[in-house]
Structure formats: structure tokens, C-alpha cells
Scaffold this active site. Structure first.
Site, PDB file in Angstrom:
ATOM      1  N   ASP A  67      -8.854  -3.652   3.786  1.00  0.00           N
ATOM      2  CA  ASP A  67      -8.944  -2.233   3.437  1.00  0.00           C
ATOM      3  C   ASP A  67      -8.631  -1.986   1.964  1.00  0.00           C
ATOM      4  OD1 ASP A  67      -6.275  -2.917   3.672  1.00  0.00           O
ATOM      5  OD2 ASP A  67      -5.850  -1.593   5.337  1.00  0.00           O
ATOM      6  N   ASP A 136       2.563   3.069  13.711  1.00  0.00           N
ATOM      7  CA  ASP A 136       1.872   3.822  14.761  1.00  0.00           C
ATOM      8  C   ASP A 136       0.825   2.941  15.460  1.00  0.00           C
ATOM      9  OD1 ASP A 136       0.056   3.547  12.731  1.00  0.00           O
ATOM     10  OD2 ASP A 136      -0.317   5.690  12.443  1.00  0.00           O
ATOM     11  N   HIS A 138      -1.385   0.978  13.862  1.00  0.00           N
ATOM     12  CA  HIS A 138      -2.645   0.791  13.146  1.00  0.00           C
ATOM     13  C   HIS A 138      -2.795  -0.641  12.635  1.00  0.00           C
ATOM     14  CE1 HIS A 138      -0.469   2.227   9.324  1.00  0.00           C
ATOM     15  NE2 HIS A 138      -1.050   1.124   8.905  1.00  0.00           N
ATOM     16  N   GLU A 143      -6.409   4.019  12.323  1.00  0.00           N
ATOM     17  CA  GLU A 143      -5.325   4.855  12.825  1.00  0.00           C
ATOM     18  C   GLU A 143      -5.550   5.199  14.302  1.00  0.00           C
ATOM     19  OE1 GLU A 143      -2.754   5.350  11.098  1.00  0.00           O
ATOM     20  OE2 GLU A 143      -3.128   6.083   9.072  1.00  0.00           O
TER      21      GLU A 143
HETATM   22  C1  GLP Z   1      -0.636  -0.462   5.495  1.00  0.00           C
HETATM   23  C2  GLP Z   1      -1.804  -1.449   5.504  1.00  0.00           C
HETATM   24  C3  GLP Z   1      -1.807  -2.287   6.771  1.00  0.00           C
HETATM   25  C4  GLP Z   1      -0.418  -2.841   7.026  1.00  0.00           C
HETATM   26  C5  GLP Z   1       0.537  -1.702   7.262  1.00  0.00           C
HETATM   27  C6  GLP Z   1       1.945  -2.151   7.601  1.00  0.00           C
HETATM   28  O1  GLP Z   1      -0.951   0.759   6.099  1.00  0.00           O
HETATM   29  N1  GLP Z   1      -3.072  -0.834   5.367  1.00  0.00           N
HETATM   30  O2  GLP Z   1      -2.766  -3.321   6.638  1.00  0.00           O
HETATM   31  O3  GLP Z   1      -0.433  -3.707   8.125  1.00  0.00           O
HETATM   32  O4  GLP Z   1       0.568  -0.915   6.074  1.00  0.00           O
HETATM   33  O5  GLP Z   1       2.640  -2.425   6.424  1.00  0.00           O
HETATM   34  P1  GLP Z   1       3.980  -3.234   6.341  1.00  0.00           P
HETATM   35  O6  GLP Z   1       3.634  -4.658   6.556  1.00  0.00           O
HETATM   36  O7  GLP Z   1       4.479  -2.973   4.948  1.00  0.00           O
HETATM   37  O8  GLP Z   1       4.896  -2.690   7.400  1.00  0.00           O
END
Ligand code: GLP
Length: 241
Positions: A67, A136, A138, A143
């Protein structure tokens, strides 16, 4: 689904890097699907160490990222382009021409997403997709929704995600409100999916996603159906299992 239980974040990162490293050794021209966020940072550190030690050669590896924020130029330190340079690409011998992310600077969402799907298809698909887990549920920026979005698309980020990601920006107002993300079908088509999850704050969502019903309200839950899904999680994240 295979669950690899680790002591802590460091242990998780080493084990995940070993899974990726094994693929890079056995298939030097593999296609890696890569992720951002704090969860994979340690994994990338271990991969860089593997390269520096002479164990891993990325010269023929290709990559596609999950992304990218819509509207952030590559030079912006919060863009996922910048993140990937900073955490992995500039430290290993991957060919920049072989690394791909959605083009966050393309204002036409349909074009940006269509172009990206064509790039992924032209590579013959993803061998291993690395993922983190949003609070959440995702994955990428898919989402919670009433249905699973299939291919690369533009999403409006939820307030929860904006809040979670604001730590990287000066304020919540500066977090982009939209992003381009691979869809659920794109992720599910990867031959192997490797997810890294760490910390007590992820324990409830980990339980909901992988030990609860499969529902687009918890997008990661679809991974229960993936034939080669490896979950590498630390004790804190697995504390409710
Ligand atoms: C962002 C990214 C995701 C990632 C998520 C969790 O929203 N787009 O790909 O998995 O955050 O992040 P973290 O690993 O910092 O908890």
C-alpha cells in the site's frame, strides 16, 4: 494456518526473517510482497544483517508493496516509498527497478490502482506476502467493511487507523485520509502469506481474526482460508489464545 510462537519482538523478527531468507536462498528471483508499519521493521533489520553477512543476495529479487498513502510524494518521510528505502532497499543489493509500490502521487485513483494490478500481474504473482495486523483487523489498508475488496483500490482510512498512524506525523491532521492498497484477492493469491504480530495491544484482534468467524468486518480473518498462512506472533500477542 501455522502459528509460530515467539518469546518477544526480537525473536519474532528473527524467525520471520528466516522464513523470508530461506525463500531468497532457494528462489533467488522470487517476488516478495512487502509491508510497512512497526511490526516488520525488525524483520527487515535481520534481512539486512543477512545481506551484510553474505548469506542473502537480493540482486534478482523483485518486490511489490502492499500500500501507499494517496497524495504523499516519495520524498515525504512518511510515505511508504521512503519507509522501504530507509528500512530495507538502500541497505541491500536489490535493483531499484525491481521494487514497486502504488504511485501515491497519481491523483487518478482508477489509473493508479489499475496500473498497480498490471505490475503485479506482469511479475507472475507474489511468492511470499509479508503482513502486519491493524488494531481493527486491517491488512494493507483493507479496512473493516461489509464485503471484501478484491483488487487494488483507493480506501478512506478509518478514524482508528488515522489515530494509530498519527504517531508518525506531527498531528492527526497531517495523516493522509486516503490510501491505495492491494485488495484481499491480491493478498490471497500470494503463494505464502507471512504475518508478524507483536504486543499485548494486538492480543484481542489476533484472537478475533484467527480464532473467530471469517468476516469482512475483520479483514484479516480471510487468511484462515489461505492454504499456506504462517503467523509469527510473540507471547504477548498470543496471550488470549
Ligand atoms: C498500517 C499499514 C499496515 C500495517 C498496520 C499495522 O496501517 N498500512 O500494513 O500492518 O499499519 O501497523 P503496526 O505494525 O505499526 O502496528
Amino acid at each position: 494456518m501455522r502459528v509460530i510462537r515467539t518469546k518477544d519482538y526480537e525473536d519474532m523478527s528473527r524467525k520471520a526473517a528466516n522464513v523470508i531468507g530461506a525463500l531468497v536462498v532457494t528462489k533467488p528471483d522470487c517476488v516478495l510482497g512487502l509491508a510497512t508499519g512497526s511490526s516488520p521493521v525488525g524483520t527487515y533489520k535481520r534481512l539486512v544483517e543477512g545481506y551484510q553477512a553474505g548469506d542473502l543476495d537480493f540482486s534478482r529479487v523483485k518486490s511489490v508493496n502492499l500500500d501507499e498513502y494517496k497524495g504523499l510524494p516519495k520524498e515525504n518521510e512518511q510515505s511508504y516509498y521512503y519507509f522501504m528505502q530507509d528500512n530495507l532497499f538502500k541497505h541491500v543489493n536489490i535493483d531499484p527497478a525491481n521494487t514497486h509500490l502504488p504511485d501515491g502521487t497519481e491523483p487518478d485513483s482508477e489509473k493508479a490502482c489499475g496500473d498497480y494490478d498490471r505490475v503485479i500481474a506482469s511479475m507472475g504473482g507474489v511468492d511470499l506476502q509479508l503482513l502486519g495486523l491493524g488494531h481493527d483487523g486491517h491488512i494493507g489498508f483493507n479496512e473493516p467493511n461489509d464485503e471484501f475488496d478484491k483488487e487494488t483500490h483507493c480506501v478512506n482510512l478509518t478514524q482508528m487507523t488515522i489515530e494509530a498512524n498519527k504517531r508518525f506525523f506531527a498531528s492527526a491532521d497531517e495523516v493522509p485520509k486516503q490510501a491505495y492498497t492491494m485488495g484481499i484477492a491480491t493478498i490471497m493469491r500470494a503463494k505464502c502469506v507471512l504475518m508478524v504480530v507483536s504486543g499485548a495491544d494486538k492480543a484481542q484482534i489476533l484472537k478475533d481474526a484467527f480464532f473467530g468467524p471469517i468476516t469482512p468486518k475483520v479483514p484479516a480473518s480471510i487468511l484462515q482460508l489461505h492454504p499456506n498462512f504462517i503467523l509469527v506472533a510473540d507471547e504477548a500477542a498470543l496471550s488470549l489464545i
